[in-house]
Enzyme design. Structure first.
Site, PDB file in Angstrom:
ATOM      1  CG  ASN A 150     -12.262   0.389   6.194  1.00  0.00           C
ATOM      2  OD1 ASN A 150     -11.899   1.506   5.624  1.00  0.00           O
ATOM      3  ND2 ASN A 150     -12.971  -0.356   5.539  1.00  0.00           N
TER       4      ASN A 150
ATOM      5  CE1 TYR B  81      -3.701  -1.992   0.157  1.00  0.00           C
ATOM      6  CE2 TYR B  81      -2.765  -3.179   2.005  1.00  0.00           C
ATOM      7  CZ  TYR B  81      -3.662  -3.329   1.197  1.00  0.00           C
ATOM      8  OH  TYR B  81      -4.649  -4.176   0.917  1.00  0.00           O
TER       9      TYR B  81
ATOM     10  CG  HIS C 154      -7.191   4.506   1.670  1.00  0.00           C
ATOM     11  ND1 HIS C 154      -7.908   5.681   1.492  1.00  0.00           N
ATOM     12  CD2 HIS C 154      -7.755   3.563   2.111  1.00  0.00           C
ATOM     13  CE1 HIS C 154      -9.015   5.375   2.267  1.00  0.00           C
ATOM     14  NE2 HIS C 154      -9.109   4.207   2.492  1.00  0.00           N
TER      15      HIS C 154
ATOM     16  CG  ASN D 198     -15.432   3.177   5.614  1.00  0.00           C
ATOM     17  OD1 ASN D 198     -16.644   3.661   5.963  1.00  0.00           O
ATOM     18  ND2 ASN D 198     -15.613   2.550   4.422  1.00  0.00           N
TER      19      ASN D 198
END
Length: 186
Positions: A66, A14, A19, A113
Site C-alpha cells: 500500500n 508473503y 499479491h 492500493n
C-alpha cells in the site's frame, strides 16, 4: 533508462502469494538477464542491468504494497525520470483469471492500493503496466486474506506461465514495442 518495478510485500511470509506476483516476475527477469537485485536503496531492493539493449533498474519496493509509491516516487525523483516514458509496473489483478495478462499504457488504480500509491507519488496515471491475473476473490472471502493467500497448485502453474510471458512483454516494452506486447499478450 527504464524502471521495471514489481509490486509485492517484503519478508518470506508473503513469498508466492497472489499479491507478490510482481516480485516473482522481477526475480525471473533478474535470472534471465543476469541482474542481481540485492542493492538496498530508495526503500527497495534494486539491480541495474541491460534488457534488449536498454539500461534498466529492476525494483522490488520494500515498503509493503500500500506504500509502493514511496519507493517508486523516490526512484523516479533520484534518476530524474518521467513515469510516462520510463516506468513499467508489474502487479496482481483480481479481475483477470489466473495466468492471464493485461498490458496497459495508463489507467486508474482500479481499487489496487499499490497502484493508488504510485499514482499519488508519481503525479500521473500514465505509466506502463503489466497486470497478472490472480483470479476473482471467492464470495464471502475478505479481499486482504485472498490476495495474501497462496495459489492452488493448478493456479500457481498458470501464474508461472504468465510470469514468463510478462518477462517477454517487459522486454518488448523496453524496446518501445508496447503496442506489439499488447497485441501479443492481451
Amino acid at each position: 533508462m527504464f524502471i521495471i518495478a514489481g509490486l509485492g510485500n517484503p519478508s518470506s511470509q508473503y513469498e508466492k502469494t497472489r499479491h507478490n506476483v510482481g516480485f516473482d516476475v522481477i526475480d525471473l527477469l533478474a535470472d534471465q538477464y543476469n541482474i542481481r537485485v540485492t542493492e538496498k536503496k530508495h526503500k527497495a531492493l534494486c539491480g541495474t542491468g541491460i534488457i534488449e539493449g536498454q539500461k534498466v533498474l529492476l525494483a522490488k519496493p520494500q515498503t509493503f504494497m500500500n506504500l509502493s509509491g514511496e519507493s517508486i516516487g523516490a526512484i523516479l525523483h533520484f534518476y530524474k525520470l518521467e513515469p510516462q516514458t520510463n516506468l513499467i509496473v508489474i502487479y496482481d489483478d483480481i479481475s483477470l483469471p489466473p495466468g492471464k495478462l493485461r498490458i496497459r499504457k495508463k489507467g486508474s488504480a482500479g481499487g489496487h492500493n499499490g497502484i493508488k500509491s504510485i499514482i499519488s507519488h508519481a503525479g500521473t496515471q500514465e505509466f506502463l503496466r503489466i497486470k497478472i491475473g490472480v483470479g476473482e476473490k471467492p464470495q464471502g472471502w475478505d479481499l486482504a486474506d485472498y490476495v495474501l493467500g497462496r495459489f492452488s497448485k493448478e493456479d500457481r502453474e498458470l501464474a508461472e506461465e504468465a510470469f514468463g510471458k510478462a518477462c517477454e512483454a517487459a522486454a518488448l516494452m523496453v524496446k518501445g514495442e508496447t503496442d506489439r506486447a499488447m497485441n501479443q499478450f492481451n
